[in-house]
Write a protein that holds these residues in place. Structure first.
Motif, short mmCIF file in Angstrom:
data_model
loop_
_atom_site.label_atom_id
_atom_site.label_comp_id
_atom_site.label_asym_id
_atom_site.label_seq_id
_atom_site.Cartn_x
_atom_site.Cartn_y
_atom_site.Cartn_z
N LEU A 85 -21.43 -7.62 -37.17
CA LEU A 85 -21.54 -7.15 -38.55
C LEU A 85 -22.98 -6.81 -38.93
CD1 LEU A 85 -19.04 -9.63 -40.23
CD2 LEU A 85 -18.69 -7.20 -39.81
N THR A 86 -23.96 -7.27 -38.14
CA THR A 86 -25.37 -6.95 -38.40
C THR A 86 -25.92 -5.92 -37.42
OG1 THR A 86 -26.15 -8.79 -36.99
CG2 THR A 86 -25.76 -9.26 -39.34
N LEU A 87 -25.04 -5.33 -36.60
CA LEU A 87 -25.49 -4.31 -35.65
C LEU A 87 -25.95 -3.07 -36.41
CD1 LEU A 87 -25.65 -3.54 -32.58
CD2 LEU A 87 -23.38 -2.51 -32.87
N PRO A 88 -27.20 -2.63 -36.20
CA PRO A 88 -27.72 -1.48 -36.96
C PRO A 88 -26.92 -0.21 -36.70
CG PRO A 88 -29.49 -2.67 -35.82
CD PRO A 88 -28.19 -3.20 -35.28
N GLY A 89 -26.83 0.61 -37.73
CA GLY A 89 -26.24 1.94 -37.59
C GLY A 89 -24.75 2.03 -37.80
N LEU A 90 -24.09 0.91 -38.10
CA LEU A 90 -22.64 0.96 -38.29
C LEU A 90 -22.29 1.44 -39.69
CD1 LEU A 90 -21.39 -2.32 -36.57
CD2 LEU A 90 -21.54 -0.02 -35.61
N LYS A 91 -21.20 2.21 -39.79
CA LYS A 91 -20.73 2.70 -41.08
C LYS A 91 -19.80 1.67 -41.70
CE LYS A 91 -21.14 7.61 -39.91
NZ LYS A 91 -21.92 7.42 -38.68
N ASP A 92 -19.50 1.88 -42.99
CA ASP A 92 -18.67 0.90 -43.70
C ASP A 92 -17.30 0.73 -43.07
OD1 ASP A 92 -20.69 0.44 -45.48
OD2 ASP A 92 -19.90 1.76 -47.05
N PHE A 93 -16.69 1.84 -42.63
CA PHE A 93 -15.34 1.72 -42.05
C PHE A 93 -15.39 0.96 -40.72
CE2 PHE A 93 -16.70 5.48 -39.69
CZ PHE A 93 -16.05 5.35 -38.48
N GLN A 94 -16.51 1.08 -39.98
CA GLN A 94 -16.65 0.33 -38.74
C GLN A 94 -16.78 -1.17 -39.01
OE1 GLN A 94 -20.00 2.91 -37.35
NE2 GLN A 94 -18.89 2.91 -35.40
N LEU A 95 -17.53 -1.50 -40.05
CA LEU A 95 -17.67 -2.91 -40.42
C LEU A 95 -16.33 -3.50 -40.83
CD1 LEU A 95 -21.00 -2.64 -42.48
CD2 LEU A 95 -20.71 -3.65 -40.19
#
Length: 798
Positions: free
Chosen positions: A491-501
């Motif tokens: 959940l703290t991986l940089p660059g993820l979009k909201d839908f990926q989270l």
């Protein structure tokens, strides 16, 4: 007196006729002196002397074989039925050309499909009376690839052969990463697609672009072709295409080959693809002293470009061709030859021939109808052990054949658990080691050990997160802030979009929910939640036979898991099997020795065994579901005009059944499980029709079911299974209508599930077991009448 093997039946379950097919007994050899008839003058004396020497050395041919040996000028099609002595015919004809016709050894080109077959030919030719080892060594007895490679090297080609499959896969995976298409397509399928175009005289530039998936695959394969060119490498298909192009570009070279090779012979002609056939035709012309030997009834490699029409239409290309049929089977007892005859005669697209048997024997093929694949495996392995313990057989006498590799799961487990010596002619991997299955197991591993970092690495690609990048972030973050479930660090991986989270949160919750489920229910949950959609994502979801195979493997995993009460016990079993298989793998070699042989029917062609088990001879497995739905599968005949029809696909399945039956010399056992992967399965139509039963109605029903099943998403995977909490004990009573409004055919499908059943005779209540705590309970009262309930299994509508 006819007799069957104890514990088995003399006919398949449901067969209406009691008549057991038997082949006519034939004279195994021509009468003495027959081989000297029909040729006069000095040539006749040489002819008679040659056949006399053959007889003195113990080689006696039948009348058809002798006719094929003597036919040395012009085109000749020799139809060689299963076990009919085609190798002896080819070998003796080669000797005849040398000894009687005076052909130069270097003028004979004998092509076949395996190095082993080519080596056997050379060895047997050298062993003929009157043929020196030197002359035998001058004959060009090669595989197609070896001959074309010899041709290319003779003209100065210096490119490296890029033939290691593993390296090819790695290169394609690298290309997909460069194109941001990580793991989008299995490398083996990309190579098969490219090969199908090349062997049909087409190039990668001609690959289709009708969908996004087509365009992506074309980009990958064009990049692959460019990479090979840049690095001076060619693969095995390029060996054929480059040789063909060389002969087209160099008429002088082609003419030299034509002058040199006065006589050509092609073994296993039914396996020839268009590219190979074109090379042969070019070299054989204009004399066309071309002998082809094959059996259209054994054309089972259409996925490699083999075409039965080359045999069926041989006289159209060569109007003056002679056709000779070798119809005496020297391999099997009459009842096995007779069964093969009755299986294959229902094909329409074939040369008419009926094999006779050279040997007598009273043992009949034996049939069984086990409850499931696991029951089947238990009975098969128990029988083999009894025969070996009693001294009647050795392990090496047995072969276990199956239509597809996923069908061997249960029998391979039994062999491993009982420490029975065996050799797996597939990739040697268990179901649980397959790339498709491992992520499912690793989600289950995480449900019981949330700090299993190896399992985390496996599940990351299913979240569309690069494995190395994601695992490095998890491990680095967890070192600073340890968590019970380190996967949450995504959940703290940089660059993820909201839908990926949001997808990550859903996955974390799903993994936590698995812990209380029984293993089969956990796998169902994983598949329904995301995995089936992941495997068939986006435009890659067009129905193909590869997709059918993936679904089959996951269904088999569910079936295996259905035997266990908890995820812990199931994973313990899987780990034990993996360890045992790893220990036995070290001792494996390609020689069977005194070991039970396991192989697909495709692998078995050309082989023979004293005793053969054909397992999984049920509808949906043989014939395979991909054939029953061939009209709607996109990749059935990639690279050709149009796609394979249902009829074509079904006839190839019947040829597979024929090949399997005719591998047996003395004993044949055929098993048709009543349940295949939790679903009811009828006995294979190929067996029933061999006993005179009309399978037209069941054929139409099966075709309708598979057509309906492919008209939309598979209801067993993407729709909720609505059996209700309680139901009638007669599960089939709901088969007429679909609870979700689907077709009746779809609703009629069933799956086997664990249940509690009321023991009161007047009560029909049952309830499905979904949780491990429910499975672990010793007693349960009936919610309707209060009587005791017992655990069992039930077929329920899907």
């Amino acid at each position: 007196m006819e007799k069957s093997t104890s514990g088995f039946e003399n006919k398949p379950f449901g067969a209406s006729s009691a008549r057991v097919p038997r082949a006519e007994i034939a004279k195994a050899h021509a009468e003495r002196g027959h081989s000297t008839k029909g040729v006069g003058g000095q040539q006749g004396e040489l002819d008679a002397a040659y056949f006399h020497r053959l007889e003195q050395s113990g080689i006696r041919l039948n009348a058809a074989q002798i006719a094929a040996v003597r036919c040395t000028e012009g085109p000749l099609l020799t139809l060689a039925g299963a076990g009919s002595g085609k190798t002896s015919t080819l070998v003796c004809r080669t000797g005849y050309l040398l000894d009687v016709r005076g052909v130069e050894p270097s003028g004979i080109l004998l092509l076949t499909f395996s190095s082993k077959a080519a080596a056997e030919m050379r060895e047997r030719i050298a062993g003929l009376p009157g043929i020196s080892e030197y002359d035998a060594g001058r004959i060009q007895a090669r595989t197609f690839h070896s001959f074309c490679l010899w041709l290319l090297f003779s003209q100065g080609m210096q490119k490296e052969i890029f033939g290691d499959t593993r390296r090819q896969h790695i290169q394609l995976q690298q290309i997909m990463r460069e194109l941001s298409l990580q793991d989008a397509y299995p490398p083996e399928n990309l190579l098969a697609l490219l090969s199908s175009y090349k062997v049909n005289l087409m190039k990668a530039e001609q690959l289709p672009e009708s969908s996004e998936a087509d365009r992506q695959m074309k980009r990958i394969l064009l990049r692959y072709e460019s990479w090979k060119q840049e690095h001076d490498r060619i693969d095995f298909d390029d060996v054929l295409t480059n040789a063909h192009a060389l002969l087209k570009e160099r008429p002088d070279l082609l003419e030299r080959l034509r002058r040199r090779f006065s006589h050509l012979m092609i073994d296993e002609f039914q396996d020839t693809n268009l590219l190979q056939y074109e090379v042969v035709k070019m070299i054989a012309a204009p004399r066309n002293n071309l002998m082809v030997v094959g059996d259209d009834d054994q054309t089972i490699y259409s996925f490699n470009g083999a075409r039965s029409e080359f045999i069926l239409e041989f006289e159209k290309l060569y109007p003056k061709a002679r056709v000779i049929t070798l119809d005496i089977n020297y391999r099997s007892v009459p009842s096995i030859v007779g069964l093969g005859n009755e299986v294959i005669r229902h094909n329409k697209m074939r040369r008419d021939k009926t094999l006779r048997a050279a040997h007598n024997g009273a043992v009949l093929p034996a049939y069984m109808r086990p409850d499931s694949a696991d029951d089947e495996a238990g009975q098969v392995i128990a029988f083999i052990q009894r025969e070996v313990n009693a001294g009647r057989r050795e392990y090496g006498d047995f072969a276990i054949l199956y239509r597809s590799s996923s069908t061997n799961r249960a029998v391979l487990e039994q062999l491993v658990m009982k420490d029975i010596p065996h050799i797996d002619y597939g990739d040697g991997r268990l179901l649980y080691e397959h790339w498709l299955v491992k992520p499912v197991l690793d989600h289950m591993r995480l449900s019981i050990n949330r700090r299993d970092f190896d399992a985390m690495a496996s599940v990351l690609p299913t979240l569309y997160i690069a494995r190395d990048k994601g695992l490095t972030h998890i491990q680095t973050t967890d070192a600073a802030r340890p968590k019970k479930g380190p996967l949450v660090h995504l959940l703290t991986l940089p660059g993820l979009k909201d839908f990926q989270l949001e997808k990550i949160r859903q996955r974390l919750e799903m993994i936590r929910s698995l812990k209380g489920l029984v293993p089969a229910a956990a796998i169902t949950q994983i598949r329904k939640s995301f995995y089936d959609a992941y495997i068939q994502a986006g435009e890659h979801s067009e129905q193909t036979s590869h997709r059918e195979m993936l679904k089959e493997m996951l269904d088999e995993l569910e079936t295996s898991a259905g035997r266990f009460d908890s995820i812990v016990s199931f994973l313990a079993f899987v780990d034990d099997m993996l360890l045992r298989n790893q220990q036995t793998a070290a001792a494996k070699s390609q020689a069977q020795g005194n070991r039970v042989a396991l192989m697909t029917i495709h692998k078995s062609k050309g082989l023979e065994f004293p005793a053969v088990f054909l397992i999984g001879a049920s509808e949906g497995t043989l014939p395979h579901s991909s054939a029953l739905g061939a009209d709607s599968l996109r990749d059935t005949r990639v690279g050709l005009e149009g796609e394979a029809s249902y009829t074509e696909a079904l006839e190839e399945e019947r040829r597979l059944a024929y090949v399997a039956v005719t591998r047996a010399k003395e004993q044949l056992f055929v098993s048709s499980p009543a349940l295949q992967r939790g679903k009811k399965a009828a006995v294979s139509r190929f067996l029933l029709s061999a006993f005179g039963q009309d399978t037209t109605a069941s054929d139409a029903a099966a075709r309708a079911e598979h057509g309906n099943r492919r008209s939309g998403p598979d209801p067993t995977r993407f729709g909720k299974v609505r059996t209700g909490r309680y139901g009638s004990s007669n599960a089939s009573s709901n088969a007429g209508s679909s609870p979700s409004g689907g077709s009746a055919a779809a609703a009629g499908r069933t799956q086997s599930v664990p249940v509690w059943m009321c023991t009161a005779g007047s009560c029909v209540a049952w309830t499905r077991i979904m949780h491990s705590k429910d499975m672990a309970a010793a007693h349960k009262p009936c919610p309707l009448c209060g009587s005791a309930m017992k655990k069992g299994r039930k077929d329920v509508p899907v």
